[in-house]
Design a protein around this motif. Structure first.
Motif, short mmCIF file in Angstrom:
data_model
loop_
_atom_site.label_atom_id
_atom_site.label_comp_id
_atom_site.label_asym_id
_atom_site.label_seq_id
_atom_site.Cartn_x
_atom_site.Cartn_y
_atom_site.Cartn_z
N VAL A 271 0.88 -1.37 -0.11
CA VAL A 271 0.04 -0.09 -0.04
C VAL A 271 0.78 1.17 -0.03
O VAL A 271 0.51 2.18 -0.87
N LEU A 272 1.97 1.25 0.95
CA LEU A 272 2.72 2.46 0.94
C LEU A 272 3.36 2.68 -0.33
O LEU A 272 3.65 3.87 -0.91
N ALA A 273 3.89 1.62 -1.17
CA ALA A 273 4.69 1.87 -2.48
C ALA A 273 3.57 2.26 -3.53
O ALA A 273 4.03 3.08 -4.17
N GLN A 274 2.35 1.83 -3.52
CA GLN A 274 1.46 2.43 -4.34
C GLN A 274 1.29 3.95 -4.11
O GLN A 274 1.04 4.62 -5.07
N ILE A 275 1.07 4.28 -2.74
CA ILE A 275 0.90 5.70 -2.44
C ILE A 275 1.91 6.46 -2.82
O ILE A 275 1.94 7.63 -3.30
N GLY A 276 3.04 6.17 -2.59
CA GLY A 276 4.35 6.70 -3.01
C GLY A 276 4.75 6.90 -4.55
O GLY A 276 5.34 7.86 -4.73
N SER A 277 4.05 6.03 -5.27
CA SER A 277 3.97 6.27 -6.57
C SER A 277 3.05 7.30 -7.42
O SER A 277 2.85 7.44 -8.54
N ARG A 278 2.18 7.96 -6.45
CA ARG A 278 1.11 8.87 -6.93
C ARG A 278 1.84 10.07 -7.52
O ARG A 278 3.04 10.44 -7.45
N GLU A 279 1.08 11.08 -8.14
CA GLU A 279 1.63 12.13 -8.58
C GLU A 279 1.71 13.18 -7.58
O GLU A 279 0.62 13.29 -6.62
N GLY A 280 2.54 14.08 -7.35
CA GLY A 280 2.33 15.12 -6.20
C GLY A 280 3.46 14.95 -5.24
O GLY A 280 3.95 13.62 -4.97
N ARG A 281 3.56 15.67 -4.31
CA ARG A 281 4.46 15.74 -3.15
C ARG A 281 3.90 14.96 -2.04
O ARG A 281 2.66 15.28 -1.58
N VAL A 304 10.04 4.09 -6.52
CA VAL A 304 9.49 5.35 -5.97
C VAL A 304 10.69 6.24 -5.66
O VAL A 304 11.49 5.86 -4.83
N ALA A 305 10.51 7.47 -6.19
CA ALA A 305 11.68 8.51 -5.99
C ALA A 305 11.67 8.96 -4.60
O ALA A 305 10.74 9.98 -4.23
N GLN A 428 15.21 2.67 -7.99
CA GLN A 428 15.88 4.15 -8.11
C GLN A 428 16.91 4.14 -7.54
O GLN A 428 17.28 3.50 -6.37
N PRO A 429 18.20 4.52 -8.11
CA PRO A 429 19.74 4.28 -7.42
C PRO A 429 19.60 5.34 -6.24
O PRO A 429 19.08 6.48 -6.12
N GLN A 430 20.41 4.83 -5.38
CA GLN A 430 20.80 5.82 -4.27
C GLN A 430 21.48 6.97 -4.64
O GLN A 430 22.60 6.84 -5.44
N PRO A 431 21.26 8.18 -4.25
CA PRO A 431 22.00 9.32 -4.71
C PRO A 431 23.55 9.26 -4.52
O PRO A 431 23.89 8.89 -3.41
N GLN A 432 24.20 9.51 -5.70
CA GLN A 432 25.85 9.32 -5.49
C GLN A 432 26.44 10.18 -4.34
O GLN A 432 27.35 9.88 -3.77
N ARG A 433 25.48 11.44 -4.33
CA ARG A 433 26.15 12.50 -3.21
C ARG A 433 26.40 11.94 -1.81
O ARG A 433 27.01 12.16 -1.05
N THR A 434 25.18 11.11 -1.61
CA THR A 434 25.06 10.72 -0.25
C THR A 434 26.18 9.51 0.09
O THR A 434 26.84 9.59 0.91
N GLN A 435 26.59 8.89 -0.95
CA GLN A 435 27.79 7.76 -0.74
C GLN A 435 28.89 8.59 -0.61
O GLN A 435 29.96 8.23 0.10
N GLN A 436 29.01 9.66 -1.57
CA GLN A 436 30.36 10.45 -1.40
C GLN A 436 30.50 11.27 0.11
O GLN A 436 31.58 11.27 0.70
N GLN A 437 29.35 11.56 0.59
CA GLN A 437 29.41 12.26 1.88
C GLN A 437 29.86 11.37 3.09
O GLN A 437 30.52 11.52 4.10
#
Length: 485
Positions: A271-281, A304-305, A428-437
Motif C-alpha cells: 500500500v505504501l509503495a502504491q501511495i508513494g507512486s502517486r503524482e504530487g508531493r 519510488v523516488a 531508483q539508485p541511491q544518490p551518489q552524493r550521499t555515498q560520497q558524503q
C-alpha cells in the motif's frame, strides 16, 4: 476574611477551586483575546519603510496575510506581541519584518541586535532565507547559527557583525559559553514555534538565553498553544503583550480531509509503495530514523523516488534531501518528527502517518505539512486492527473526525483518496552524493587527531563528525543533550 471563615464557608473555596480546574485553560491570553478578525492588507499600508515594501514587491509579495496584517502594525510601535496562527499562515514575515524595520544601528562584532529563536535547523534556514532579500534592501545582515555545521565558520560570521541572528537554542548556548556571541545588545527577540520548543525540551535553555537579553527589549512570541512552560515564558519575559489569535490550535484541520485506512500488516508495504507512486508531493511520517531509512530504501527498490529525513543525518545531507524534495527530484519524503517541527514546503498534497502517532500534538504538527496558506490537503493514517482503539482516542483528543475505510492494495478507496498507482518496479539508485558524503565521514572517524584536513572542502560535515577527537568532544556531548542536533 480568613479570621471569620466558618467551616461551611471554608468548604466553598475548595469546591470553587475544583470546579474551576477544568477551565484553567481559559486563562490563556489567546483564549481571552478570542479570534482576531483581520483581512489581508497591502504591505504598503502597514507602516513599513518604503525600501522594505519595495523589496517585498520585488520578491512578488504585495499583500500581507492576516497574521501579518494583524501583528506588524503593533510590533512597529515597539509593543510586545503574542501571536497565534495556523501552520503556513506567514508568521516568519510577521515577526521578521519588524525586526528589520526597527533596527537603526549596525551590529558590532559578536553582538547581534535582534535574535530569533527556533526549534530546528531546518526552520532556522527557512527563516534566514525568507528574510535575507528584505535585509539586503536595508543594508542589514541576517545569519543563522545551528548545530551540525561548522562552529568556527559561525564564529567568523559573528565577528563580521550580524544584525538579525536566527538560532537554535543549543548551538546559541554553545556560542554564549565560548564568548563568541554576546546578547547584551539585543534590542528585539522573536520566539517562533514556542510550543514546539517546549515539546522538544528546549525551554530551560531558552530561559537562560532570555535572561542574558536586556529586560527592556521588545519580545515577539508566536505559538500554537500557551500551555505549561510557554505560558510561563509569556508571564516572565513579556510586558502587557498585544495578543492576536487568528486560529485555535486545531483550526487547520478544517482545510484537510482526514482518513483512517484499516490495513493488514502483511499488505502495508504494498500500500505504501502504491501511495508513494502517486503524482504530487507526499510526506510519510514514521517514528524512528531506522524505520525512515528502511522504508525509503524499500520504496526506491520498487521505483519510488523517495528520500529519508531524520535527525541522525548530517546537516548537509538533510539540506540536500529537502532541496531534492522541493525541486521534485524526489516526490516522497520519509521523515521522523524532525520534519513536522518547522519544515515549510509548499504544495504537499498528502501526508501519510505510516504508524498512528500517540500524541495528538504530533498528529496536528505532521498534518500541518499539507493544507498550507489556505490550500487544501489530505491526511491518511494507516491503522491495523490492534491500533484502532488507540487511534480513535488520539483523534478525538486532536479534534479530528476521520473517514474510515478498509483498504487493500489498489482498492478503489485507496486510489480515489490518494491517487495511488502501481509503482514502476524499476529501482531508483541511491544518490551518489550521499555515498560520497559517507565515505569521508568514515575516514575522518578513523583519524585519531580529528584530522587537520577537516578545514578543507566539506568543513561543515567534518566539524559535525569529530566525535572521536578531543577537539570535537564538546560538540559530541552537546548533540547528546540537544535533540535538534
Amino acid at each position: 476574611m480568613p479570621s471569620s471563615t466558618t467551616p461551611e464557608r471554608s468548604r466553598r473555596p475548595r469546591k470553587r477551586r475544583s470546579q474551576a480546574q477544568p477551565q484553567q485553560v481559559k486563562r490563556s491570553l489567546f483564549d481571552q483575546a478570542g479570534v482576531t478578525a483581520v483581512d489581508p492588507a497591502p504591505f504598503a499600508d502597514l507602516g513599513l519603510p518604503n525600501r522594505l515594501v519595495s523589496a517585498l514587491h520585488d520578491n512578488g509579495l504585495t499583500e500581507a496575510f492576516p497574521i501579518q496584517a494583524a501583528t506588524i502594525p503593533d510590533a512597529l510601535t515597539g509593543r510586545d506581541v503574542l501571536g497565534r496562527g495556523q501552520t503556513g499562515s506567514g508568521k516568519t514575515l510577521a515577526f521578521g519584518l519588524p525586526l528589520l524595520a526597527l533596527q537603526t544601528e549596525q551590529a558590532r562584532p559578536l553582538h547581534p541586535r535582534a535574535l530569533v529563536l527556533v526549534p530546528t535547523r531546518e526552520l532556522a534556514t527557512q527563516v534566514t532565507d525568507s528574510l535575507k532579500p528584505m535585509a539586503k534592501a536595508l543594508g542589514r545582515y541576517v545569519r543563522e547559527v545551528v548545530g551540525g555545521t561548522s562552529f568556527n565558520r559561525q564564529v567568523e560570521t559573528l565577528r563580521r557583525g550580524v544584525d538579525v541572528l536566527v538560532a537554535t537554542p543549543g548551538r546559541l548556548a554553545d556560542h554564549v559559553r565560548q564568548g563568541t556571541c554576546v546578547l547584551s545588545e539585543v534590542e528585539r527577540t522573536a520566539l517562533d514555534e514556542a510550543d514546539q520548543m517546549a515539546d522538544m525540551g528546549f525551554l530551560p535553555q531558552v530561559r537562560q538565553l532570555l535572561d542574558l537579553v536586556p529586560a527592556d527589549g521588545q519580545r515577539l512570541l508566536f505559538s500554537a498553544t500557551l500551555d505549561g512552560d510557554v505560558d510561563k515564558l509569556v508571564e516572565r519575559y513579556m510586558t502587557e503583550p498585544v495578543v492576536h489569535s487568528l486560529a485555535p490550535p486545531a483550526a487547520s484541520v478544517d482545510s484537510m480531509d482526514h482518513h483512517q485506512f484499516l490495513v493488514q500488516a502483511t499488505e502495508k508495504q504494498a500500500v505504501l509503495a502504491q501511495i508513494g507512486s502517486r503524482e504530487g508531493r507526499t510526506i510519510m511520517f514514521v517514528r524512528t530514523k531506522h524505520h525512515a531509512d528502511r522504508l525509503a530504501k524499500k520504496l526506491r527498490a520498487v521505483g519510488v523516488a523517495a528520500g529519508a529525513l531524520h535527525g541522525g543525518k548530517a546537516q548537509n545531507a538533510r539540506t540536500r534531501i529537502l532541496d531534492e524534495f522541493k525541486s521534485g527530484e524526489t516526490t516522497t519524503l520519509v521523515a521522523t518528527n524532525v520534519a513536522a517541527r518547522g519544515i515549510h514546503i509548499d504544495d504537499v498534497s498528502l501526508v501519510v502517518h505510516v504508524e498512528p502517532p500517540a500524541d495528538p500534538k504530533d498528529y496536528l504538527h505532521r498534518a500541518g505539512r499539507t493544507a498550507r496558506a489556505g490550500a487544501t490537503g489530505t491526511v491518511v493514517t494507516l491503522v491495523t486492527e490492534e491500533q484502532r482503539q488507540d487511534f480513535r482516542t488520539m483523534a478525538k483528543q486532536a479534534g479530528v473526525e476521520t473517514t474510515t475505510s478498509e483498504i487493500r492494495p489498489l482498492a478503489p478507496e485507496l486510489v480515489e483518496v490518494t491517487g495511488a498507482r502501481e509503482p514502476s518496479g524499476t529501482p531508483q539508485p541511491q544518490p551518489q552524493r550521499t555515498q560520497q558524503q559517507r565515505k569521508p565521514a568514515q575516514t575522518r572517524n578513523r583519524r585519531p587527531s580529528g584530522g587537520s584536513a577537516a578545514n578543507g572542502q566539506q568543513g561543515n560535515g567534518r566539524t559535525a563528525n569529530r566525535g572521536s577527537s578531543g577537539r570535537g568532544g564538546n560538540a559530541r556531548n552537546q548533540r547528546r543533550r540537544n535533540p535538534q542536533r
